[in-house]
Design a protein around this motif. Structure first.
Motif: not given
Length: 492
Positions: A261-272, A469-479
């Motif tokens: 969970f930490i690796r996927e939802r936090v560490t990898a998410a921040a890198e992407v 713009i809201v930037v997430t690990e899933n891409g750029n999103l509108p609010a």
């Protein structure tokens, strides 16, 4: 001792005898009366005499144990307390019949006077402090933040005790950092857990072992949205464990799942997220950031490593001054940095081309819940038509809705905003005597100053129209897409 076999008709006396019963027999009468007269006394009088004898005996014993002159004063004071106690009890028992009278339990010495003093002091302190609460935010003043491990529950794990103090003192600060630290501590809690006989791990671990740890952490500092999402995920994972699975296997599964969970939802998410956000930075950009956000810092460092030339303006504010760490990290990497306080943001933002902001949470109505001051920076950028980019992992998304920062917020101790003689360059003033003067000045004794209240809120809410713009690990999103992504990430 009272004679419990005294006849019932002896309690009925004329009016003169009743008055005599309340006042008690005089000393001369007690000395002259023979022992046979005791049988003529009523049960209440015999009880009163026995209590007086016991009180005198206790006072004599205490006086013999007292050392010094102070002991005599305490003994005399104790005699007065016992006498008042006996008088009050005698008046309450005077109207009762002999059948209803029962011997009262003997209280320990000082049981009535000793606890009364701290109780009054606590009440006066509460009254003094209650007048210092800002009425508009009165509903946010709850239990004071725990800053020591004194009186901590016995079932709280030592690692949780340490983390709670680190969170309370801002050693572990930031939504993501607190979430990762909490999950890492929960791994130690699960590893040391043993399922009691007669129950299952899935049923007992969550309610009886994990809940006290969570309650203690929330007493040190209110949990962030990312912490709440992680806790809900962990509880859901625990209750889905098959009771037939051996305890050692179940614990290994939980510990490895937390790592994933930490690796996927936090560490990898921040890198992407950093890879996506740094692509928006071009040469000659002037970027404004506020306070310190780990994901924003990672984005700027990555863009600088890619060879882009840009300048950063770091705005900062009390009480944590997180922007100092941000400015120091950027300057150490070779980036041109300008540092200013939030009061100068209207001038510092004039040359800006982009604004990068972090977030403690993204609310379901598209608003940003972040450290106080974020809304001011976003508003200044919106007025000047500067692009506002919010970097936020989906673990910080919530279905909560807020229109302002009044209904839900965190109140920090007021003393933190006064400035604890912090050194900033040469700004500390020195008096004529050469001693350093604190910058709190007249606010040093704010608690004793009438009509003076100090508000130290930790977060504010930024309207969605200020965010481009809201930037997430899933891409750029509108609010406006926050609730959709939140439902997808939580599999609702």
């Amino acid at each position: 001792m009272a004679d419990s076999t005294a006849p019932k008709h002896e309690t009925a006396q004329p009016a003169a005898d009743a008055q005599k019963k309340q006042n008690g027999p005089s000393p001369s009468t007690q000395q002259a009366a023979p022992e046979s007269a005791e049988s003529k006394l009523s049960g209440a009088e015999l009880k009163k005499r026995a209590k007086a004898e016991k009180a005198a005996k206790r006072a004599a014993e205490k006086a013999s144990r007292e050392v010094g002159g102070g002991g005599a004063q305490q003994a005399s004071g104790k005699k007065q307390d016992n006498k008042q106690k006996e008088t009050k009890q005698g008046q309450q028992q005077a109207g009762k019949s002999q059948q209803q009278e029962r011997p009262l339990p003997v209280r320990r010495r000082g049981s009535q006077t000793t606890p009364a003093q701290p109780a009054k002091e606590t009440k006066s302190e509460k009254q003094k402090t209650s007048g210092k609460k800002v009425g508009l935010f009165g509903h946010l003043y709850g239990q004071p933040r725990r800053q020591t491990i004194e009186n901590a529950p016995k079932d709280v794990h030592p690692a949780v005790l340490a983390l709670g103090l680190q969170m309370s003192n801002y050693v572990v600060c930031g939504s993501t950092a607190r979430c990762v630290a909490m999950l890492s501590v929960f791994q130690q809690v699960i590893e040391s857990y043993t399922t009691p006989s007669g129950t299952s791990l899935a049923r007992h671990l969550t309610s009886h072992h994990l809940s006290p740890q969570i309650s203690y952490l929330s007493s040190c500092r209110p949990l962030s949205v990312s912490q709440g999402n992680a806790i809900r995920w962990l509880k859901d994972l625990i209750i889905k464990i098959d009771p037939s699975v051996p305890e050692s296997t179940a614990k290994e599964h939980l510990i490895s799942s937390i790592d994933t969970f930490i690796r996927e939802r936090v560490t990898a998410a921040a890198e992407v997220l950093a890879d996506t956000a740094c692509s928006m930075i071009v040469d000659d950009d002037v970027i404004v950031v506020y306070a310190k956000s780990n994901v924003v810092l990672k984005t700027l460092l990555r863009a600088h490593a890619d060879g882009r030339k840009f300048r950063v303006i770091v705005a900062d504010s009390k009480p944590l001054f997180e922007g100092k760490y941000m400015a120091n990290s950027l300057a150490a990497a070779g980036i041109d940095v300008t540092y200013c306080l939030i009061g100068a943001i209207s001038h510092a933002i004039k040359d800006a081309t982009k604004v990068f902001l972090g977030a403690s949470a993204m609310l379901s109505n598209g608003r940003i819940y972040s450290r106080v001051g974020t809304a001011i920076v976003a508003m200044q950028a919106h007025v000047r038509d500067i692009t506002v980019i919010v970097c936020c992992e989906t673990i910080k998304f919530t279905d909560r809705v807020a229109l302002d920062s009044i209904v839900h917020n965190e109140i920090a101790p007021a003393e933190e905003i006064l400035g604890q003689d912090e050194w900033i360059g040469e700004s500390l003033l020195k008096g004529e005597d050469g001693l350093k003067k604190g910058r709190d000045g007249a606010l040093q004794k704010w608690i004793d100053t009438p009509n003076l209240q100090i508000l130290n809120i930790m977060y504010d809410v930024t309207p969605a129209e200020y965010v481009n713009i809201v930037v997430t690990e899933n891409g750029n999103l509108p609010a406006s897409s926050v609730p959709v992504v939140h439902r997808a990430s939580t599999n609702v």
